[in-house]
Design a protein around this motif. Structure first.
Motif, mmCIF file in Angstrom:
data_model
loop_
_atom_site.group_PDB
_atom_site.id
_atom_site.type_symbol
_atom_site.label_atom_id
_atom_site.label_comp_id
_atom_site.label_asym_id
_atom_site.label_seq_id
_atom_site.Cartn_x
_atom_site.Cartn_y
_atom_site.Cartn_z
ATOM 1 N N LEU A 159 128.613 -49.219 68.170
ATOM 2 C CA LEU A 159 127.340 -48.624 67.744
ATOM 3 C C LEU A 159 127.520 -47.747 66.513
ATOM 4 O O LEU A 159 126.581 -47.117 66.053
ATOM 5 C CB LEU A 159 126.741 -47.788 68.881
ATOM 6 N N ASN A 160 128.770 -47.704 66.012
ATOM 7 C CA ASN A 160 129.088 -46.920 64.815
ATOM 8 C C ASN A 160 128.824 -45.435 65.029
ATOM 9 O O ASN A 160 128.384 -44.718 64.138
ATOM 10 C CB ASN A 160 128.284 -47.425 63.612
ATOM 11 N N TYR A 182 140.174 -55.966 65.232
ATOM 12 C CA TYR A 182 139.040 -56.886 65.148
ATOM 13 C C TYR A 182 138.422 -57.042 66.529
ATOM 14 O O TYR A 182 139.010 -56.644 67.538
ATOM 15 C CB TYR A 182 139.476 -58.251 64.614
ATOM 16 N N ILE A 183 137.241 -57.611 66.557
ATOM 17 C CA ILE A 183 136.502 -57.750 67.817
ATOM 18 C C ILE A 183 136.215 -59.214 68.117
ATOM 19 O O ILE A 183 135.829 -59.985 67.233
ATOM 20 C CB ILE A 183 135.189 -56.940 67.780
ATOM 21 N N MET A 184 136.442 -59.573 69.377
ATOM 22 C CA MET A 184 135.996 -60.855 69.918
ATOM 23 C C MET A 184 134.854 -60.580 70.892
ATOM 24 O O MET A 184 134.858 -59.560 71.581
ATOM 25 C CB MET A 184 137.110 -61.551 70.712
ATOM 26 N N THR A 229 126.224 -61.667 80.294
ATOM 27 C CA THR A 229 127.519 -62.318 80.558
ATOM 28 C C THR A 229 128.392 -62.301 79.306
ATOM 29 O O THR A 229 129.221 -63.182 79.112
ATOM 30 C CB THR A 229 127.315 -63.770 81.032
ATOM 31 N N GLN A 230 128.203 -61.299 78.462
ATOM 32 C CA GLN A 230 129.001 -61.185 77.247
ATOM 33 C C GLN A 230 129.802 -59.883 77.262
ATOM 34 O O GLN A 230 129.287 -58.832 77.643
ATOM 35 C CB GLN A 230 128.100 -61.235 76.001
ATOM 36 N N VAL A 231 131.058 -59.994 76.837
ATOM 37 C CA VAL A 231 131.955 -58.839 76.841
ATOM 38 C C VAL A 231 132.604 -58.691 75.468
ATOM 39 O O VAL A 231 133.286 -59.614 75.012
ATOM 40 C CB VAL A 231 133.064 -58.988 77.902
ATOM 41 N N PRO A 232 132.397 -57.561 74.783
ATOM 42 C CA PRO A 232 133.116 -57.324 73.520
ATOM 43 C C PRO A 232 134.530 -56.824 73.817
ATOM 44 O O PRO A 232 134.723 -55.982 74.694
ATOM 45 C CB PRO A 232 132.271 -56.240 72.836
ATOM 46 N N VAL A 233 135.506 -57.343 73.097
ATOM 47 C CA VAL A 233 136.903 -56.946 73.298
ATOM 48 C C VAL A 233 137.483 -56.537 71.947
ATOM 49 O O VAL A 233 137.407 -57.298 70.978
ATOM 50 C CB VAL A 233 137.734 -58.095 73.907
ATOM 51 N N LEU A 234 138.044 -55.337 71.894
ATOM 52 C CA LEU A 234 138.637 -54.817 70.670
ATOM 53 C C LEU A 234 140.152 -55.019 70.711
ATOM 54 O O LEU A 234 140.816 -54.589 71.658
ATOM 55 C CB LEU A 234 138.317 -53.329 70.528
ATOM 56 N N PHE A 235 140.690 -55.694 69.691
ATOM 57 C CA PHE A 235 142.127 -55.916 69.569
ATOM 58 C C PHE A 235 142.658 -55.027 68.444
ATOM 59 O O PHE A 235 142.168 -55.096 67.315
ATOM 60 C CB PHE A 235 142.426 -57.382 69.244
ATOM 61 N N PHE A 284 134.640 -51.233 62.548
ATOM 62 C CA PHE A 284 134.606 -52.162 63.672
ATOM 63 C C PHE A 284 133.186 -52.639 63.969
ATOM 64 O O PHE A 284 132.981 -53.699 64.558
ATOM 65 C CB PHE A 284 135.207 -51.516 64.919
ATOM 66 N N ASN A 285 132.215 -51.812 63.582
ATOM 67 C CA ASN A 285 130.821 -52.227 63.748
ATOM 68 C C ASN A 285 130.549 -53.526 62.989
ATOM 69 O O ASN A 285 129.816 -54.401 63.461
ATOM 70 C CB ASN A 285 129.902 -51.099 63.250
ATOM 71 N N LYS A 286 131.174 -53.690 61.802
ATOM 72 C CA LYS A 286 131.021 -54.927 61.026
ATOM 73 C C LYS A 286 131.645 -56.106 61.751
ATOM 74 O O LYS A 286 131.059 -57.193 61.831
ATOM 75 C CB LYS A 286 131.681 -54.773 59.644
ATOM 76 N N SER A 287 132.853 -55.888 62.280
ATOM 77 C CA SER A 287 133.542 -56.958 63.004
ATOM 78 C C SER A 287 132.726 -57.404 64.210
ATOM 79 O O SER A 287 132.648 -58.595 64.527
ATOM 80 C CB SER A 287 134.930 -56.488 63.457
ATOM 81 N N TYR A 288 132.093 -56.434 64.872
ATOM 82 C CA TYR A 288 131.248 -56.758 66.031
ATOM 83 C C TYR A 288 130.072 -57.643 65.628
ATOM 84 O O TYR A 288 129.788 -58.666 66.258
ATOM 85 C CB TYR A 288 130.751 -55.468 66.674
#
Length: 530
Positions: A159-160, A182-184, A229-235, A284-288
């Motif tokens: 959400l920045n 990055y985010i998946m 049913t969606q999950v953001p994952v930060l690597f 990371f907001n951009k990657s999301y």
């Protein structure tokens, strides 16, 4: 506490039988599981039965007691040994003490000497098991707290709302060098028409958490909260965000994830959208958004399971059914006053619209006009009076309209939160009733939150604000209060009361009870009943 298993080792059969009878008839928490006539047999039986304690005679034909102890300790150092011998020599005692043996009884043994040794060793084992259980419980609670913190952290990044964190600070916090991230976004699609039930989603999220915990121990992975049913994952990565290195790393994660998902027997399909890597936390907001865009495009592409975002981040125009589905999800999140969910869903919808250069401003304005009409109707149905209205001004730069709508939506949700807070007394009363009716079960914050239709985070916050205690503290208070009432009935054992008020471990129940009342259950009952 389970029975402690004892193995008796002595070449004299009468000695073995006498010791076995003495122990079995005098101790309730131990049992003799076997007898061995020599050291060789003792080694075999120790490997097969895994006793907790062994009474070991020293002088036996063949392999003597000292040799047997050495072999047994090699395979199972945790077994406690009580040596029994007719030889009162320093050399024997010294040799067995080197193997970790602390108890040494001389033959002929007095009954009290045997009992004292057994009590000391038993107490040591029981105390050790308590500590292990407490450490396990502490670890589980810590992991749960860390999981909740991770979700809130990832939410804030997406959400920045976290602007000032640097990769040096990430590196110090995690103990490894971090240079990019990055985010998946992982999306689960049901194979059948029916939507997933709550248990299906929870099982899927639990499987995903276990997957990253067990298969990616050497990589820093932070999971965000599940939205539908969606999950953001930060690597978080050690490599710099060069496209070649990043894609190789991410491709390895994807291949392994898809392979393990196939083996999981989850009745669904997995789709993965991947955002680009960045070198600053606030990016990371951009990657999301790139991952959302890639996922949206992927869901319209047959026979593909994952998609990397391009630098342009293009996505396609949503269909009418897409818009209706997003509106439904968004309205539900707005109604609950769940800011994180609202922003996630709104950003997902915005990503579908904003990145498509072919989309005309009038279409964007029309979509948002219809959305806020629905929100206005919902507020009216809930009895929420909200005076501010939004007049969306058409702009060639659609991002201006998105920002305007997002700002207004944020204001609406905050107003709903205030309204829900003013009505929290009723919700908390409903939550308290649920706890009072289910305190004997393995009750969780998530269960109660789902019952009163609040997010776990918000319900926990309300509990703390209104009652000055956490959810767990309140459940504990209810259980101990009920336990006090049941202790008046002298026919009920303390163990029975422990289980009836929701505790599975009498020892843990006793510690909690004493912490709450200043007295142990036995002391409280003695004072109350007498």
């Amino acid at each position: 506490m389970s029975l402690l298993k004892i193995l008796i080792v002595d070449d004299e059969v009468l000695e073995r039988k006498a010791l076995t009878k003495m122990i079995n008839s005098s101790f309730g928490n131990v049992t003799v599981i076997g007898e061995a006539p020599n050291g060789r047999k003792a080694i075999e039986m120790a490997r097969e039965h895994k006793p907790d304690i062994i009474f070991m005679d020293i002088k036996m034909p063949g392999i003597d007691g000292v040799q047997a102890v050495k072999e047994i300790k090699k395979s199972d150092p945790g077994i406690r040994i009580i040596m029994v011998s007719a030889f009162n020599t320093f050399e024997y005692a010294k040799e067995v003490m080197q193997q970790g043996v602390k108890e040494y009884i001389l033959k002929p043994s007095r009954k009290q000497d045997i009992f004292d040794s057994l009590l000391r060793v038993s107490s040591e084992i029981i105390e050790e098991r308590k500590q292990i259980e407490e450490q396990k419980s502490l670890k589980e609670n810590l992991e749960r707290a860390v999981s909740i913190a991770q979700k809130e952290w990832v939410s804030s990044l997406i959400l920045n709302q976290v602007q000032d964190i640097t990769f040096d600070e990430w590196s110090q916090l995690l103990g490894v060098e971090i240079t990019s991230g990055y985010i998946m976004i992982l999306s689960l699609l049901p194979l059948e028409k029916d939507d997933f039930q709550l248990n299906d989603k929870q099982n899927w999220y639990r499987w995903l958490k276990n997957f990253f915990k067990s298969d990616f121990k050497n990589q820093e992975v932070l999971m965000g909260p599940m939205t539908e049913t969606q999950v953001p994952v930060l690597f978080l990565c050690k490599q710099t965000p060069e496209t070649v290195h990043f894609k190789t790393l991410a491709q390895g994660v994807i291949d392994h994830l898809l392979a393990q998902f196939q083996k999981s027997h989850i009745n669904a399909e997995l789709r993965i959208g991947v955002g680009l890597p960045y070198s600053h936390g606030h990016e990371f907001n951009k990657s999301y958004h790139e991952a959302v865009s890639a996922l949206n495009l992927l869901l319209k592409t047959p026979n593909r399971k994952y998609l990397f975002a391009s630098k342009q981040g293009a996505a396609e125009l949503p269909t009418a059914s897409d818009v209706r589905e997003v509106e439904k999800k968004l309205l539900d999140a707005v109604r609950q006053g769940d800011l994180n969910q609202v922003m996630f869903i709104f950003d997902s919808f915005s990503a579908k619209l904003a990145v498509n250069d072919g989309l005309k401003a009038p279409m964007v304005k029309k979509s948002f006009d219809e959305l806020f009409i629905l929100i206005s109707r919902m507020l009216h149905d809930l009895g929420i009076h909200y005076e501010k209205s939004l007049e969306i001004k058409e702009s060639k730069d659609t991002s201006d309209m998105f920002d305007m709508c997002k700002s207004h939506l944020l204001s609406v949700v905050q107003h709903i939160q205030v309204w829900r807070n003013s009505h929290a007394k009723g919700m908390l009363h409903k939550a308290k009733e649920y706890i009072e009716n289910h305190y004997a079960d393995s009750i969780t914050l998530e269960q109660v939150a789902d019952y009163v239709e609040l997010s776990p985070f918000y319900l926990s916050k309300l509990f703390k604000e209104r009652f000055g205690m956490t959810f767990i503290d309140y459940v504990t208070e209810i259980r101990i209060k009920q336990a006090k009432i049941e202790m008046i009935d002298a026919s009920k054992s303390l163990k029975e009361i422990c289980y009836s008020v929701g505790y599975k471990d009498p020892n843990y129940f006793s510690r909690v009870f004493k912490k709450q009342t200043g007295l142990s259950p036995t002391e409280f009952r003695r004072e109350t009943v007498s």
